[in-house]
Design a protein around this motif. Structure first.
Motif, PDB file in Angstrom:
ATOM      1  N   ASP A 103       0.828  -1.207   0.000  1.00  0.00           N
ATOM      2  CA  ASP A 103       0.000   0.000   0.000  1.00  0.00           C
ATOM      3  C   ASP A 103       0.860   1.254   0.000  1.00  0.00           C
ATOM      4  O   ASP A 103       0.508   2.253  -0.635  1.00  0.00           O
ATOM      5  CB  ASP A 103      -0.950   0.010   1.192  1.00  0.00           C
ATOM      6  CG  ASP A 103      -1.868   1.214   1.160  1.00  0.00           C
ATOM      7  OD1 ASP A 103      -2.521   1.440   0.118  1.00  0.00           O
ATOM      8  OD2 ASP A 103      -1.921   1.938   2.170  1.00  0.00           O
TER       9      ASP A 103
ATOM     10  N   ARG B 178      -5.950  -2.894   1.294  1.00  0.00           N
ATOM     11  CA  ARG B 178      -6.294  -3.247   2.662  1.00  0.00           C
ATOM     12  C   ARG B 178      -6.377  -4.765   2.797  1.00  0.00           C
ATOM     13  O   ARG B 178      -6.676  -5.476   1.827  1.00  0.00           O
ATOM     14  CB  ARG B 178      -7.644  -2.642   3.075  1.00  0.00           C
ATOM     15  CG  ARG B 178      -7.601  -1.140   3.242  1.00  0.00           C
ATOM     16  CD  ARG B 178      -6.679  -0.761   4.382  1.00  0.00           C
ATOM     17  NE  ARG B 178      -6.704   0.628   4.705  1.00  0.00           N
ATOM     18  CZ  ARG B 178      -5.787   1.502   4.307  1.00  0.00           C
ATOM     19  NH1 ARG B 178      -4.799   1.116   3.500  1.00  0.00           N
ATOM     20  NH2 ARG B 178      -5.849   2.754   4.678  1.00  0.00           N
TER      21      ARG B 178
ATOM     22  N   LEU C 179     -11.622   5.687   1.290  1.00  0.00           N
ATOM     23  CA  LEU C 179     -10.815   4.918   2.231  1.00  0.00           C
ATOM     24  C   LEU C 179     -11.188   5.178   3.690  1.00  0.00           C
ATOM     25  O   LEU C 179     -11.305   4.233   4.475  1.00  0.00           O
ATOM     26  CB  LEU C 179      -9.326   5.211   2.003  1.00  0.00           C
ATOM     27  CG  LEU C 179      -8.344   4.313   2.708  1.00  0.00           C
ATOM     28  CD1 LEU C 179      -8.571   2.853   2.357  1.00  0.00           C
ATOM     29  CD2 LEU C 179      -6.918   4.730   2.349  1.00  0.00           C
ATOM     30  N   GLU C 180     -11.387   6.423   4.059  1.00  0.00           N
ATOM     31  CA  GLU C 180     -11.723   6.737   5.447  1.00  0.00           C
ATOM     32  C   GLU C 180     -13.025   6.049   5.861  1.00  0.00           C
ATOM     33  O   GLU C 180     -13.106   5.425   6.914  1.00  0.00           O
ATOM     34  CB  GLU C 180     -11.828   8.244   5.642  1.00  0.00           C
ATOM     35  CG  GLU C 180     -12.026   8.650   7.082  1.00  0.00           C
ATOM     36  CD  GLU C 180     -12.069  10.164   7.255  1.00  0.00           C
ATOM     37  OE1 GLU C 180     -12.776  10.612   8.171  1.00  0.00           O
ATOM     38  OE2 GLU C 180     -11.403  10.878   6.486  1.00  0.00           O
TER      39      GLU C 180
ATOM     40  N   ASP D  45     -12.383   2.186   6.062  1.00  0.00           N
ATOM     41  CA  ASP D  45     -11.670   1.809   7.278  1.00  0.00           C
ATOM     42  C   ASP D  45     -12.564   1.902   8.504  1.00  0.00           C
ATOM     43  O   ASP D  45     -12.538   1.037   9.374  1.00  0.00           O
ATOM     44  CB  ASP D  45     -10.423   2.669   7.466  1.00  0.00           C
ATOM     45  CG  ASP D  45      -9.308   2.334   6.491  1.00  0.00           C
ATOM     46  OD1 ASP D  45      -9.383   1.291   5.793  1.00  0.00           O
ATOM     47  OD2 ASP D  45      -8.339   3.127   6.418  1.00  0.00           O
ATOM     48  N   ARG D  46     -13.389   2.938   8.569  1.00  0.00           N
ATOM     49  CA  ARG D  46     -14.296   3.100   9.695  1.00  0.00           C
ATOM     50  C   ARG D  46     -15.362   1.999   9.714  1.00  0.00           C
ATOM     51  O   ARG D  46     -15.678   1.445  10.748  1.00  0.00           O
ATOM     52  CB  ARG D  46     -14.950   4.489   9.617  1.00  0.00           C
ATOM     53  CG  ARG D  46     -15.682   4.916  10.838  1.00  0.00           C
ATOM     54  CD  ARG D  46     -16.196   6.355  10.781  1.00  0.00           C
ATOM     55  NE  ARG D  46     -16.888   6.711   9.550  1.00  0.00           N
ATOM     56  CZ  ARG D  46     -16.392   7.507   8.602  1.00  0.00           C
ATOM     57  NH1 ARG D  46     -15.206   8.053   8.759  1.00  0.00           N
ATOM     58  NH2 ARG D  46     -17.076   7.784   7.508  1.00  0.00           N
TER      59      ARG D  46
ATOM     60  N   LEU E 252     -10.052  -5.020  10.011  1.00  0.00           N
ATOM     61  CA  LEU E 252      -8.780  -4.721   9.364  1.00  0.00           C
ATOM     62  C   LEU E 252      -7.710  -5.599   9.973  1.00  0.00           C
ATOM     63  O   LEU E 252      -7.566  -5.674  11.184  1.00  0.00           O
ATOM     64  CB  LEU E 252      -8.400  -3.243   9.521  1.00  0.00           C
ATOM     65  CG  LEU E 252      -9.049  -2.270   8.571  1.00  0.00           C
ATOM     66  CD1 LEU E 252      -8.675  -0.846   8.934  1.00  0.00           C
ATOM     67  CD2 LEU E 252      -8.666  -2.551   7.142  1.00  0.00           C
TER      68      LEU E 252
END
Length: 111
Positions: A69, A80, A99-100, A103-104, A110
């Motif tokens: 990455d 990811r 992406l934010e 990820d959240r 993850l």
């Protein structure tokens, strides 16, 4: 998917992403395994950003994904790794502009 169980949700996710955005890699997988999974999903510009396999250390797939990455930072997608219910890790290419939120939403999945 709200009514599906965890394993059924994972199967639905894999059916949607495999071959297009990533896929499963054995939990003992190598960088070469990750590259084979990602190859059909990469654009030519993303492929040009990927490091040579010889540049990557032998590590667990999640750590390899994080290392790769870093090379993809100039590109449109991030890499990811997600934990799975089986004996594999799911590697996914995610649009950087999402992406934010991604990820959240995956939180503790993850890898």
């Amino acid at each position: 998917m709200r009514k599906a169980g965890d394993e059924e949700c994972e199967a639905i996710l894999l059916a949607q992403v495999e071959g297009r955005h990533g896929g499963p890699v054995d939990w003992r997988g190598t960088a070469e395994d990750i590259y084979q999974t990602l190859d059909p999903c990469l654009t030519s510009s993303e492929r040009a950003l990927m490091p040579a396999l010889s540049e990557l250390q032998a590590q667990p797939p999640a750590q390899i994904a994080a290392a790769v990455d870093a090379y993809l930072l100039p590109g449109p997608r991030a890499l990811r790794a997600l934990e799975s219910f089986g004996d594999f890790v799911i590697v996914l290419l995610v649009p950087r502009h999402k992406l934010e939120a991604f990820d959240r939403s995956v939180g503790s999945w993850l890898a």
